[in-house]
Structure formats: structure tokens, C-alpha cells
Design an enzyme around this catalytic site. Structure first.
Site, PDB file in Angstrom:
ATOM      1  CG  ASP A 131      -1.836   1.155   1.317  1.00 10.70           C
ATOM      2  OD1 ASP A 131      -1.724   2.081   0.486  1.00 10.70           O
ATOM      3  OD2 ASP A 131      -2.692   1.166   2.219  1.00 10.70           O
ATOM      4  CG  ASN A 146      -1.771   5.357   1.942  1.00 12.53           C
ATOM      5  OD1 ASN A 146      -2.696   4.668   1.539  1.00 12.53           O
ATOM      6  ND2 ASN A 146      -1.696   5.771   3.180  1.00 12.53           N
TER       7      ASN A 146
END
Length: 103
Positions: free
Chosen positions: A23, A25
Site C-alpha cells: 500500500d 498510499n
């Protein structure tokens, strides 16, 4: 994404293939976020600084494996819990699998 981290990745790739996944982001391209214009430089995960950080990984020789295979496909990995975003497919692609070119 820090220069020291990228330098370390480049040193490792000289010895063996590297995969960086998780992840991150960040939505790297407009296709990676359902509403790019209203979110650009206003929402964490879609600021120019974050986009540039992801671009630095690409410039360092890592490839976005999903975009390599599906350059025009709209797919997301995260949706807000509010406003039935998943049902409306108003999402963000925040998860990546980057790999060195030898892979």
C-alpha cells in the site's frame, strides 16, 4: 520517496531482481483515481509531491506491473466506507507491485 531508499534499491537490483509491493498510499496517474481533478493537490495520496515520489521509483528502473499489463484499465484497490463508494466504483488505486525490468 527518499533518495537513500531508491539508491539502496538500485544497489540491490545490480545483484538480484527486486520487487517492491504494498500500500503505497498514492495514486500515480489520473487513471488511478476516480475523481482526479477535484482531488489533485487537495487530498493526501494525490498531491504532486506524492506523485513525483512514485515517479522516482519508475525513473529508478522499477515498473508498475499492473500498468505494464493493463495500461488503460480502470481498477481500484481502495474505496471510502462513506457514500456507497464501492458500489459506485468511486475508488483509488493505492496498492502497487513494482518490479525491476529483468523480471
Amino acid at each position: 520517496m527518499g533518495c537513500r531508499f531508491i539508491s539502496a534499491l538500485q544497489r540491490i537490483t545490480r545483484k538480484k531482481p527486486v520487487i517492491l509491493n504494498g500500500d503505497m498510499n498514492v495514486c500515480h496517474q489520473e487513471i488511478d483515481i476516480a475523481r482526479p481533478k477535484p482531488n489533485y493537490n487537495k487530498s493526501p495520496g494525490y498531491t504532486q509531491v506524492e506523485i513525483d515520489g512514485m515517479t522516482n521509483f519508475i525513473k529508478a528502473g522499477l515498473k508498475d506491473s499492473f500498468r505494464e499489463l493493463y495500461p488503460d484499465e480502470v481498477k481500484y484497490s481502495w474505496w471510502s466506507f462513506r457514500g456507497v463508494a464501492r458500489e459506485k466504483n468511486i475508488g483509488w488505486r493505492l496498492d502497487y507491485m513494482l518490479g525491476c525490468e529483468s523480471l
